[in-house]
Write a protein that holds these residues in place. Structure first.
Motif, PDB file in Angstrom:
ATOM      1  N   GLY A  72      44.931   2.998  74.213  1.00 24.02           N
ATOM      2  CA  GLY A  72      46.230   2.334  74.328  1.00 24.02           C
ATOM      3  C   GLY A  72      46.065   0.826  74.437  1.00 24.02           C
ATOM      4  N   SER A  73      45.112   0.394  75.263  1.00 26.32           N
ATOM      5  CA  SER A  73      44.857  -1.040  75.428  1.00 26.32           C
ATOM      6  C   SER A  73      44.343  -1.650  74.139  1.00 26.32           C
ATOM      7  CB  SER A  73      43.833  -1.261  76.551  1.00 26.32           C
ATOM      8  OG  SER A  73      44.307  -0.758  77.777  1.00 26.32           O
ATOM      9  N   THR A  78      44.938  -5.485  70.024  1.00 23.92           N
ATOM     10  CA  THR A  78      44.662  -5.911  68.653  1.00 23.92           C
ATOM     11  C   THR A  78      45.926  -6.351  67.919  1.00 23.92           C
ATOM     12  OG1 THR A  78      44.742  -3.581  67.961  1.00 23.92           O
ATOM     13  CG2 THR A  78      42.565  -4.543  68.341  1.00 23.92           C
ATOM     14  N   GLY A  79      47.081  -6.060  68.486  1.00 20.48           N
ATOM     15  CA  GLY A  79      48.325  -6.542  67.910  1.00 20.48           C
ATOM     16  C   GLY A  79      48.572  -8.009  68.218  1.00 20.48           C
ATOM     17  N   THR A  95      50.196 -13.672  62.030  1.00 20.17           N
ATOM     18  CA  THR A  95      51.043 -13.472  63.203  1.00 20.17           C
ATOM     19  C   THR A  95      51.797 -12.150  63.121  1.00 20.17           C
ATOM     20  OG1 THR A  95      52.804 -14.739  62.127  1.00 20.17           O
ATOM     21  CG2 THR A  95      51.310 -15.936  63.612  1.00 20.17           C
ATOM     22  N   ASP A  96      52.272 -11.810  61.938  1.00 18.07           N
ATOM     23  CA  ASP A  96      52.985 -10.552  61.750  1.00 18.07           C
ATOM     24  C   ASP A  96      52.920 -10.173  60.283  1.00 18.07           C
ATOM     25  OD1 ASP A  96      54.296  -8.341  62.649  1.00 18.07           O
ATOM     26  OD2 ASP A  96      55.896  -9.456  63.635  1.00 18.07           O
ATOM     27  N   ARG A  97      53.244  -8.935  59.965  1.00 14.46           N
ATOM     28  CA  ARG A  97      53.193  -8.461  58.581  1.00 14.46           C
ATOM     29  C   ARG A  97      54.604  -8.160  58.075  1.00 14.46           C
ATOM     30  NH1 ARG A  97      49.022  -3.656  59.852  1.00 14.46           N
ATOM     31  NH2 ARG A  97      50.746  -3.264  61.297  1.00 14.46           N
ATOM     32  N   LEU A 127      52.880   4.150  68.826  1.00 14.60           N
ATOM     33  CA  LEU A 127      51.476   4.518  69.010  1.00 14.60           C
ATOM     34  C   LEU A 127      50.986   4.128  70.395  1.00 14.60           C
ATOM     35  CD1 LEU A 127      48.884   5.699  67.927  1.00 14.60           C
ATOM     36  CD2 LEU A 127      48.378   3.486  66.847  1.00 14.60           C
ATOM     37  N   SER A 128      51.207   2.886  70.803  1.00 17.17           N
ATOM     38  CA  SER A 128      50.754   2.459  72.127  1.00 17.17           C
ATOM     39  C   SER A 128      51.562   3.149  73.229  1.00 17.17           C
ATOM     40  CB  SER A 128      50.853   0.934  72.274  1.00 17.17           C
ATOM     41  OG  SER A 128      52.183   0.492  72.082  1.00 17.17           O
TER      42      SER A 128
END
Length: 219
Positions: A72-73, A78-79, A95-97, A127-128
């Motif tokens: 989870g971490s 990684t985000g 920064t973002d997709r 997911l997290s």
């Protein structure tokens, strides 16, 4: 069937190994606990009784707890954080997709990816969220199983009265169990992140291509 096995081989092998090792853990744990019971003049427990014991529940969920915390971490960090040269990191300046937003959803996109509002917020972080839910559930079961095992050992060795789960959480025994697992999980993730900068594994998506430079960061 052969095609299905090929497409799902990675999950089948990993979950197959998980079940095998879980069964072996239960067998060896059962034998170990019965040896302890005999030493204290108690009757050995049956295998099925052992599976419901605090000793087994604690041993299983203190490990699951650390695994879910680790993953989870890792997914969450990684985000937001990067590591130059590691394939485990997103590109340094990303920064973002665009594909993370409903506007980019196509015909084959999951239904929740096309929604807006709370459903979309949950899905883009699902997911997290699920991994941390696994952590908190495992943590709770670790506490309950650990309390039962702690009380049994204290009764066998000292004839001491039982303690509550709340009391057990304040013991050094509980936190020693947790920390010995948590530290090892973050060591493993950190080692993968750093070692993958300079080392390679042919064919693995966790590795950069063999000819990539050490400075090349993940896609």
């Amino acid at each position: 069937m052969r095609r299905w096995l090929w497409f799902n081989a990675l999950a089948l092998v990993t979950f197959g190994a998980f079940l095998l090792f879980l069964v072996l853990q239960s067998v060896f744990g059962w034998q170990m606990r019965n040896e302890q019971l005999v030493q204290f003049g108690r009757e050995p427990a049956s295998y099925w009784v052992y599976l419901g014991s605090g000793h087994f529940i604690e041993a299983v969920f203190e490990n699951w707890e650390s695994e879910f915390l680790q993953m989870g971490s890792y997914v969450l960090l990684t985000g937001y954080l990067v590591q130059r040269g590691s394939p485990e990191s997103k590109p340094l300046h990303q920064t973002d997709r665009p594909d993370d937003y409903p506007e980019a959803a196509g015909a084959n996109s999951p239904a929740f990816a096309k929604k807006r509002g709370l459903a979309y917020v949950f899905y883009r972080n699902s997911l997290s969220i699920v991994l941390f839910a696994g952590f908190f559930l495992s943590f709770a079961l670790h506490v309950l199983g650990g309390t039962a095992d702690y009380n049994e050992v204290q009764k066998l060795e000292h004839g001491a009265p039982p303690v509550s789960p709340g009391k057990f959480v304040t013991t050094s025994d509980f936190w020693f169990q947790s920390m010995q697992n948590w530290q090892s999980e973050f060591l493993a993730v950190g080692a993968l992140i750093v070692l993958s900068i300079v080392l390679r594994q042919h064919g693995s998506p966790q590795s950069k291509p063999v000819v990539s430079s050490d400075a090349h960061t993940g896609e």
